[in-house]
Write an enzyme that holds these catalytic residues in place. Sequence first.
Site, PDB file in Angstrom:
ATOM      1  N   ARG A 235      32.599  -1.774  28.903  1.00  9.22           N
ATOM      2  CA  ARG A 235      33.925  -2.394  28.884  1.00  9.22           C
ATOM      3  C   ARG A 235      34.063  -3.185  27.580  1.00  9.22           C
ATOM      4  O   ARG A 235      33.105  -3.851  27.151  1.00  9.22           O
ATOM      5  CB  ARG A 235      34.118  -3.350  30.064  1.00  9.22           C
ATOM      6  CG  ARG A 235      34.394  -2.670  31.392  1.00  9.22           C
ATOM      7  CD  ARG A 235      35.768  -1.978  31.442  1.00  9.22           C
ATOM      8  NE  ARG A 235      36.009  -1.339  32.730  1.00  9.22           N
ATOM      9  CZ  ARG A 235      35.714  -0.063  33.037  1.00  9.22           C
ATOM     10  NH1 ARG A 235      35.189   0.726  32.120  1.00  9.22           N
ATOM     11  NH2 ARG A 235      35.974   0.418  34.243  1.00  9.22           N
ATOM     12  N   ASP A 259      33.273   3.177  22.820  1.00 14.36           N
ATOM     13  CA  ASP A 259      34.202   3.984  23.623  1.00 14.36           C
ATOM     14  C   ASP A 259      35.234   3.088  24.285  1.00 14.36           C
ATOM     15  O   ASP A 259      36.170   3.580  24.924  1.00 14.36           O
ATOM     16  CB  ASP A 259      33.428   4.778  24.692  1.00 14.36           C
ATOM     17  CG  ASP A 259      34.330   5.714  25.480  1.00 14.36           C
ATOM     18  OD1 ASP A 259      35.047   6.505  24.841  1.00 14.36           O
ATOM     19  OD2 ASP A 259      34.341   5.639  26.726  1.00 14.36           O
ATOM     20  N   GLU A 264      42.185  -2.642  24.445  1.00 15.52           N
ATOM     21  CA  GLU A 264      42.573  -1.223  24.483  1.00 15.52           C
ATOM     22  C   GLU A 264      43.809  -0.950  25.335  1.00 15.52           C
ATOM     23  O   GLU A 264      44.480   0.073  25.158  1.00 15.52           O
ATOM     24  CB  GLU A 264      41.410  -0.371  25.003  1.00 15.52           C
ATOM     25  CG  GLU A 264      41.067  -0.603  26.477  1.00 15.52           C
ATOM     26  CD  GLU A 264      39.905   0.256  26.960  1.00 15.52           C
ATOM     27  OE1 GLU A 264      38.845   0.248  26.326  1.00 15.52           O
ATOM     28  OE2 GLU A 264      40.083   0.945  27.999  1.00 15.52           O
ATOM     29  N   HIS A 296      37.979   5.550  25.186  1.00 14.73           N
ATOM     30  CA  HIS A 296      37.611   5.452  26.606  1.00 14.73           C
ATOM     31  C   HIS A 296      37.554   6.838  27.266  1.00 14.73           C
ATOM     32  O   HIS A 296      38.220   7.086  28.263  1.00 14.73           O
ATOM     33  CB  HIS A 296      38.598   4.538  27.349  1.00 14.73           C
ATOM     34  CG  HIS A 296      37.976   3.885  28.549  1.00 14.73           C
ATOM     35  ND1 HIS A 296      38.212   2.572  28.894  1.00 14.73           N
ATOM     36  CD2 HIS A 296      37.123   4.358  29.502  1.00 14.73           C
ATOM     37  CE1 HIS A 296      37.543   2.265  30.002  1.00 14.73           C
ATOM     38  NE2 HIS A 296      36.875   3.340  30.384  1.00 14.73           N
TER      39      HIS A 296
HETATM   40  P1  NAD Z   1      25.988  -0.132  38.204  1.00 12.28           P
HETATM   41  O1  NAD Z   1      26.606  -1.128  39.105  1.00 12.28           O
HETATM   42  O2  NAD Z   1      25.225   1.002  38.782  1.00 12.28           O
HETATM   43  O3  NAD Z   1      24.988  -0.888  37.175  1.00 12.28           O
HETATM   44  C1  NAD Z   1      25.314  -2.088  36.570  1.00 12.28           C
HETATM   45  C2  NAD Z   1      24.009  -2.820  36.247  1.00 12.28           C
HETATM   46  O4  NAD Z   1      24.362  -4.051  35.579  1.00 12.28           O
HETATM   47  C3  NAD Z   1      23.192  -3.194  37.489  1.00 12.28           C
HETATM   48  O5  NAD Z   1      21.838  -2.833  37.308  1.00 12.28           O
HETATM   49  C4  NAD Z   1      23.336  -4.718  37.598  1.00 12.28           C
HETATM   50  O6  NAD Z   1      22.195  -5.333  38.128  1.00 12.28           O
HETATM   51  C5  NAD Z   1      23.570  -5.103  36.131  1.00 12.28           C
HETATM   52  N1  NAD Z   1      24.307  -6.353  35.991  1.00 12.28           N
HETATM   53  C6  NAD Z   1      25.413  -6.749  36.674  1.00 12.28           C
HETATM   54  N2  NAD Z   1      25.817  -7.969  36.264  1.00 12.28           N
HETATM   55  C7  NAD Z   1      24.933  -8.357  35.304  1.00 12.28           C
HETATM   56  C8  NAD Z   1      24.809  -9.517  34.508  1.00 12.28           C
HETATM   57  N3  NAD Z   1      25.661 -10.546  34.637  1.00 12.28           N
HETATM   58  N4  NAD Z   1      23.799  -9.573  33.604  1.00 12.28           N
HETATM   59  C9  NAD Z   1      22.917  -8.549  33.484  1.00 12.28           C
HETATM   60  N5  NAD Z   1      22.963  -7.420  34.255  1.00 12.28           N
HETATM   61  C10 NAD Z   1      23.971  -7.322  35.127  1.00 12.28           C
HETATM   62  O7  NAD Z   1      27.161   0.371  37.261  1.00 12.28           O
HETATM   63  P2  NAD Z   1      27.221   1.749  36.448  1.00 12.28           P
HETATM   64  O8  NAD Z   1      27.726   2.827  37.323  1.00 12.28           O
HETATM   65  O9  NAD Z   1      25.941   1.955  35.720  1.00 12.28           O
HETATM   66  O10 NAD Z   1      28.407   1.419  35.424  1.00 12.28           O
HETATM   67  C11 NAD Z   1      28.255   0.406  34.447  1.00 12.28           C
HETATM   68  C12 NAD Z   1      29.610   0.130  33.815  1.00 12.28           C
HETATM   69  O11 NAD Z   1      30.011   1.266  33.036  1.00 12.28           O
HETATM   70  C13 NAD Z   1      30.782  -0.034  34.802  1.00 12.28           C
HETATM   71  O12 NAD Z   1      30.838  -1.350  35.307  1.00 12.28           O
HETATM   72  C14 NAD Z   1      31.975   0.281  33.942  1.00 12.28           C
HETATM   73  O13 NAD Z   1      32.441  -0.911  33.343  1.00 12.28           O
HETATM   74  C15 NAD Z   1      31.409   1.184  32.848  1.00 12.28           C
HETATM   75  N6  NAD Z   1      31.973   2.546  32.896  1.00 12.28           N
HETATM   76  C16 NAD Z   1      32.583   3.027  31.785  1.00 12.28           C
HETATM   77  C17 NAD Z   1      33.133   4.309  31.804  1.00 12.28           C
HETATM   78  C18 NAD Z   1      33.804   4.909  30.585  1.00 12.28           C
HETATM   79  O14 NAD Z   1      34.498   5.926  30.708  1.00 12.28           O
HETATM   80  N7  NAD Z   1      33.629   4.363  29.390  1.00 12.28           N
HETATM   81  C19 NAD Z   1      33.066   5.077  32.972  1.00 12.28           C
HETATM   82  C20 NAD Z   1      32.404   4.546  34.084  1.00 12.28           C
HETATM   83  C21 NAD Z   1      31.857   3.282  34.048  1.00 12.28           C
END
Ligand code: NAD
Length: 333
Positions: A235, A259, A264, A296
């Site tokens: 994000r 990305d 955005e 994105h």
């Molecule tokens: P997930 O929930 O499986 O993993 C997130 C990880 O971050 C977890 O291991 C959690 O423990 C850790 N975390 C949470 N808060 C934290 C903090 N304050 N400090 C340190 N670690 C922390 O999520 P995911 O499926 O791996 O997705 C991650 C992110 O990717 C999503 O939240 C989303 O913002 C982003 N995303 C982007 C796209 C894109 O098209 N660019 C698509 C999907 C997801």
Amino acid sequence: MKLAFFDTHGFDRKAFDQANSMWQHEITYFEPRLRHATAQLAKGFDAVCAFVNDRIDRDTIQLLKQEGIRILALRSAGFNQVDMKAAHEFDLPVVRVPEYSPYAVAEHAVALILTMNRRIHRASNRVRELNFSLDGLVGFDLHGKTVGVIGTGRIGQVFARIMQGFGCQLLAYDAWPKPELSQQLNLRYVPLQELLAQSDIISLHVPLSPETHHMIDEAAFQSMKPSVVLVNTSRGGLVKTSALLQALKSGQIGFAALDVYEEEEGIFFHDMSESGVQDDVLARLTTFPNVLITAHQAFLTHEALANIANTTLSSLRAFEHNEPLVHQVQLRS
Ligand code: NAD
């Protein structure tokens, strides 16, 4: 159910129309993003389906409830665009698609690294202009480099596994480390500060929250190696863009591959090739040869789109039949 879709684009209409042949919901696609000013479009519908750059704040939620909306379905994994406290207060259940393809996003992060490092975008443009020179295209071997993975959830784990395949050393930071990954992926959990200081490549995979907002700021850039490649497919708000600009100007970092971008909303997903962009910061970012930006699109694979559509529509079917909502966002998800 009668569903109002906001911020729709050709790619998601196609995926949802295909999936809906099984679910038979009544879908109306709206182009505007969901916000207070557009929420009235939802009048007469049962549910609203929103995307990553909609702004679903308290006022919007209140209006949606007034218009008779009974559930909000996010066709995204992240839910930072929703005021979850207000949704809870107004008794508006929110469902999301927590996992549609971690591979899509992780593979895009790797694509950005390879493109940036080996200057594929620049090389391709040169060859189209019959310029076959190689000066300025020198990259580095990924093998043996140290990769810092910030966030070892679904996407971070897939990313780590791919980078392990390149022969990289893996460092990781997560607020909730998963000890089993240390052995499975041969990664070492370290404090954030150590990861920032030791990594040749840093990739962000944590969600945006008050805790992670601007986690990459001036101080973080100062800790990094001057040659570092920073990759953000998570994000935009994780990176303080003014600090990134400063780091690029002063040569404090090697490359940035993005990305997502803090501002955005209203720009990404739209063709602005005729109108231009008003955002001076984004315009400036695009002038650096060591910055690569995609709009994105990390999620954008056939598999991910099909999963997003099926999960969203099945959650809405479950809601209609008073069945448990397995993908409901809890207030403290
Ligand atoms: P997930 O929930 O499986 O993993 C997130 C990880 O971050 C977890 O291991 C959690 O423990 C850790 N975390 C949470 N808060 C934290 C903090 N304050 N400090 C340190 N670690 C922390 O999520 P995911 O499926 O791996 O997705 C991650 C992110 O990717 C999503 O939240 C989303 O913002 C982003 N995303 C982007 C796209 C894109 O098209 N660019 C698509 C999907 C997801």
